[in-house]
Design a protein around this motif. Structure first.
Motif, PDB file in Angstrom:
ATOM      1  N   GLN A  22      35.291  21.392  60.303  1.00  0.00           N
ATOM      2  CA  GLN A  22      35.649  22.511  59.430  1.00  0.00           C
ATOM      3  C   GLN A  22      36.353  22.180  58.127  1.00  0.00           C
ATOM      4  O   GLN A  22      36.201  22.825  57.103  1.00  0.00           O
ATOM      5  CB  GLN A  22      36.261  23.901  60.111  1.00  0.00           C
ATOM      6  N   VAL A  23      37.055  21.092  58.312  1.00  0.00           N
ATOM      7  CA  VAL A  23      38.042  20.498  57.319  1.00  0.00           C
ATOM      8  C   VAL A  23      37.050  20.086  56.124  1.00  0.00           C
ATOM      9  O   VAL A  23      37.295  20.467  54.830  1.00  0.00           O
ATOM     10  CB  VAL A  23      38.593  19.493  57.796  1.00  0.00           C
ATOM     11  N   ASP A  24      35.859  19.687  56.475  1.00  0.00           N
ATOM     12  CA  ASP A  24      34.771  19.223  55.423  1.00  0.00           C
ATOM     13  C   ASP A  24      34.507  20.443  54.496  1.00  0.00           C
ATOM     14  O   ASP A  24      33.894  20.083  53.386  1.00  0.00           O
ATOM     15  CB  ASP A  24      33.623  18.642  55.808  1.00  0.00           C
ATOM     16  N   LYS A  25      34.685  21.685  54.814  1.00  0.00           N
ATOM     17  CA  LYS A  25      33.965  22.826  54.498  1.00  0.00           C
ATOM     18  C   LYS A  25      35.081  23.364  53.303  1.00  0.00           C
ATOM     19  O   LYS A  25      34.806  24.435  52.614  1.00  0.00           O
ATOM     20  CB  LYS A  25      33.815  23.873  55.282  1.00  0.00           C
TER      21      LYS A  25
ATOM     22  N   GLU B 182      42.883  17.667  52.170  1.00  0.00           N
ATOM     23  CA  GLU B 182      43.856  16.481  52.482  1.00  0.00           C
ATOM     24  C   GLU B 182      45.039  16.952  53.291  1.00  0.00           C
ATOM     25  O   GLU B 182      45.468  16.404  54.195  1.00  0.00           O
ATOM     26  CB  GLU B 182      44.487  15.911  51.071  1.00  0.00           C
ATOM     27  N   LEU B 183      45.687  18.262  52.772  1.00  0.00           N
ATOM     28  CA  LEU B 183      46.715  18.782  53.807  1.00  0.00           C
ATOM     29  C   LEU B 183      46.274  18.954  55.171  1.00  0.00           C
ATOM     30  O   LEU B 183      46.925  18.585  56.053  1.00  0.00           O
ATOM     31  CB  LEU B 183      47.276  20.063  52.911  1.00  0.00           C
TER      32      LEU B 183
ATOM     33  N   LYS C  41      52.760  27.166  46.777  1.00  0.00           N
ATOM     34  CA  LYS C  41      52.149  27.734  45.944  1.00  0.00           C
ATOM     35  C   LYS C  41      50.575  27.419  45.870  1.00  0.00           C
ATOM     36  O   LYS C  41      49.863  28.237  45.839  1.00  0.00           O
ATOM     37  CB  LYS C  41      52.758  27.377  44.660  1.00  0.00           C
ATOM     38  N   ARG C  42      50.369  26.059  46.130  1.00  0.00           N
ATOM     39  CA  ARG C  42      49.062  25.887  46.166  1.00  0.00           C
ATOM     40  C   ARG C  42      48.241  26.236  47.389  1.00  0.00           C
ATOM     41  O   ARG C  42      47.060  26.828  47.314  1.00  0.00           O
ATOM     42  CB  ARG C  42      48.702  24.306  46.172  1.00  0.00           C
ATOM     43  N   CYS C  43      49.017  26.474  48.426  1.00  0.00           N
ATOM     44  CA  CYS C  43      48.389  27.031  49.729  1.00  0.00           C
ATOM     45  C   CYS C  43      48.514  28.584  49.697  1.00  0.00           C
ATOM     46  O   CYS C  43      47.011  28.909  50.009  1.00  0.00           O
ATOM     47  CB  CYS C  43      49.452  26.714  51.085  1.00  0.00           C
ATOM     48  N   LYS C  44      49.119  29.157  48.951  1.00  0.00           N
ATOM     49  CA  LYS C  44      49.018  30.569  48.733  1.00  0.00           C
ATOM     50  C   LYS C  44      47.859  30.882  47.988  1.00  0.00           C
ATOM     51  O   LYS C  44      47.054  31.844  48.338  1.00  0.00           O
ATOM     52  CB  LYS C  44      50.481  31.109  48.396  1.00  0.00           C
ATOM     53  N   SER C  45      47.672  30.223  46.897  1.00  0.00           N
ATOM     54  CA  SER C  45      46.551  30.348  45.910  1.00  0.00           C
ATOM     55  C   SER C  45      44.941  30.345  46.683  1.00  0.00           C
ATOM     56  O   SER C  45      44.199  30.920  46.509  1.00  0.00           O
ATOM     57  CB  SER C  45      46.490  29.764  44.735  1.00  0.00           C
ATOM     58  N   ALA C  46      45.253  29.183  47.742  1.00  0.00           N
ATOM     59  CA  ALA C  46      43.894  28.622  48.329  1.00  0.00           C
ATOM     60  C   ALA C  46      43.592  29.865  49.535  1.00  0.00           C
ATOM     61  O   ALA C  46      42.489  30.120  49.715  1.00  0.00           O
ATOM     62  CB  ALA C  46      43.848  27.566  49.020  1.00  0.00           C
TER      63      ALA C  46
ATOM     64  N   GLY D 137      43.307  33.076  49.313  1.00  0.00           N
ATOM     65  CA  GLY D 137      42.536  34.137  48.633  1.00  0.00           C
ATOM     66  C   GLY D 137      41.204  33.749  48.067  1.00  0.00           C
ATOM     67  O   GLY D 137      40.363  34.471  48.184  1.00  0.00           O
ATOM     68  N   GLU D 138      41.213  32.290  48.159  1.00  0.00           N
ATOM     69  CA  GLU D 138      39.922  31.640  47.349  1.00  0.00           C
ATOM     70  C   GLU D 138      38.742  31.185  48.253  1.00  0.00           C
ATOM     71  O   GLU D 138      37.616  31.094  47.918  1.00  0.00           O
ATOM     72  CB  GLU D 138      40.417  30.764  46.251  1.00  0.00           C
ATOM     73  N   ASP D 139      39.307  30.861  49.535  1.00  0.00           N
ATOM     74  CA  ASP D 139      38.416  29.843  50.297  1.00  0.00           C
ATOM     75  C   ASP D 139      38.534  30.295  51.953  1.00  0.00           C
ATOM     76  O   ASP D 139      39.771  29.945  52.235  1.00  0.00           O
ATOM     77  CB  ASP D 139      38.604  28.425  49.943  1.00  0.00           C
ATOM     78  N   GLN D 140      37.494  30.781  52.353  1.00  0.00           N
ATOM     79  CA  GLN D 140      37.625  31.380  53.640  1.00  0.00           C
ATOM     80  C   GLN D 140      38.143  30.060  54.667  1.00  0.00           C
ATOM     81  O   GLN D 140      38.795  30.166  55.472  1.00  0.00           O
ATOM     82  CB  GLN D 140      36.588  32.173  54.094  1.00  0.00           C
ATOM     83  N   HIS D 141      37.638  28.935  54.552  1.00  0.00           N
ATOM     84  CA  HIS D 141      37.789  27.948  55.564  1.00  0.00           C
ATOM     85  C   HIS D 141      39.338  27.190  55.253  1.00  0.00           C
ATOM     86  O   HIS D 141      40.114  27.031  56.207  1.00  0.00           O
ATOM     87  CB  HIS D 141      36.741  26.793  55.140  1.00  0.00           C
ATOM     88  N   ALA D 142      39.708  27.202  53.817  1.00  0.00           N
ATOM     89  CA  ALA D 142      41.184  26.836  53.823  1.00  0.00           C
ATOM     90  C   ALA D 142      41.958  28.030  54.236  1.00  0.00           C
ATOM     91  O   ALA D 142      43.010  27.586  54.994  1.00  0.00           O
ATOM     92  CB  ALA D 142      41.342  26.817  52.144  1.00  0.00           C
ATOM     93  N   ALA D 143      41.700  29.327  54.136  1.00  0.00           N
ATOM     94  CA  ALA D 143      42.551  30.347  54.886  1.00  0.00           C
ATOM     95  C   ALA D 143      42.727  30.039  56.243  1.00  0.00           C
ATOM     96  O   ALA D 143      43.563  30.385  56.856  1.00  0.00           O
ATOM     97  CB  ALA D 143      41.936  31.760  54.336  1.00  0.00           C
ATOM     98  N   HIS D 144      41.568  29.884  56.823  1.00  0.00           N
ATOM     99  CA  HIS D 144      41.580  29.728  58.384  1.00  0.00           C
ATOM    100  C   HIS D 144      42.442  28.596  58.740  1.00  0.00           C
ATOM    101  O   HIS D 144      43.401  28.889  59.692  1.00  0.00           O
ATOM    102  CB  HIS D 144      40.086  29.231  59.004  1.00  0.00           C
ATOM    103  N   PHE D 145      42.626  27.623  58.025  1.00  0.00           N
ATOM    104  CA  PHE D 145      43.432  26.383  58.290  1.00  0.00           C
ATOM    105  C   PHE D 145      44.847  26.544  58.057  1.00  0.00           C
ATOM    106  O   PHE D 145      45.611  26.619  58.795  1.00  0.00           O
ATOM    107  CB  PHE D 145      42.663  25.171  57.496  1.00  0.00           C
ATOM    108  N   LEU D 146      45.017  27.099  56.855  1.00  0.00           N
ATOM    109  CA  LEU D 146      46.494  27.562  56.648  1.00  0.00           C
ATOM    110  C   LEU D 146      47.013  28.640  57.327  1.00  0.00           C
ATOM    111  O   LEU D 146      47.907  28.519  57.706  1.00  0.00           O
ATOM    112  CB  LEU D 146      46.362  28.163  55.056  1.00  0.00           C
ATOM    113  N   LYS D 147      46.229  29.621  57.991  1.00  0.00           N
ATOM    114  CA  LYS D 147      46.608  30.473  59.009  1.00  0.00           C
ATOM    115  C   LYS D 147      47.284  29.902  60.137  1.00  0.00           C
ATOM    116  O   LYS D 147      48.046  29.881  60.753  1.00  0.00           O
ATOM    117  CB  LYS D 147      45.767  31.634  59.330  1.00  0.00           C
TER     118      LYS D 147
END
Length: 144
Positions: free
Chosen positions: A11-14, A22-23, A95-100, A102-112
């Motif tokens: 899912q990282v590639d998405k 990268e994070l 801050k970069r994570c927080k903005s991501a 709401g913008e990217d469901q795959h990023a949101a999944h990872f960040l959670k």
């Protein structure tokens, strides 16, 4: 965990944002995962599980507070390594994570998942499972 056993989450590639990708790659890297597993294996015998309904961990034992604080420090150290490599502060990365979120469901999944790793329930489950696995290995070795 060996190099052959390690597989990065596909899912990282998405994830759209290259920085967040990268994070994710960093936090899921063999180096970081192995360091976390080693830390847990080293400290899991200190962990005192608190059992609740149906054997699930229900509450935070005050006996585990110093150990949980050490665990959070270990996670912070790993995140600081990424920040240092990127020449950013923790606040800038946050801050970069927080903005991501709401913008990217795959990023949101990872960040959670990353944020969840800093919660007591995750820590408690991880430590209990590691302690149980090491005790089982010790029993098996004793039977041989």
């Amino acid at each position: 965990m060996t190099e052959d056993d390690y597989v990065l989450n596909p899912q990282v590639d998405k994830i759209k944002d290259p920085f967040i990708r990268e994070l994710c790659e960093y936090m899921e890297s063999k180096q970081v995962v192995d360091a976390l597993e080693a830390w847990c294996a080293e400290h899991c015998q200190e962990f005192v599980p608190t059992q609740g309904m149906q054997g699930r961990i229900q509450e935070h034992s005050l006996k585990n507070t110093p150990l949980f604080d050490k665990y959070l420090g270990h996670l912070d150290t790993k995140m600081e390594g990424f920040c240092k490599d990127k020449q950013l502060t923790n606040e800038e990365v946050f801050k970069r994570c927080k903005s991501a979120l709401g913008e990217d469901q795959h990023a949101a999944h990872f960040l959670k998942m990353v944020l969840g790793a800093a919660e007591y329930v995750y820590f408690s489950t991880l430590m209990s499972e590691m302690k149980e696995a090491l005790e089982e290995m010790a029993r098996e070795e004793a039977q041989q």
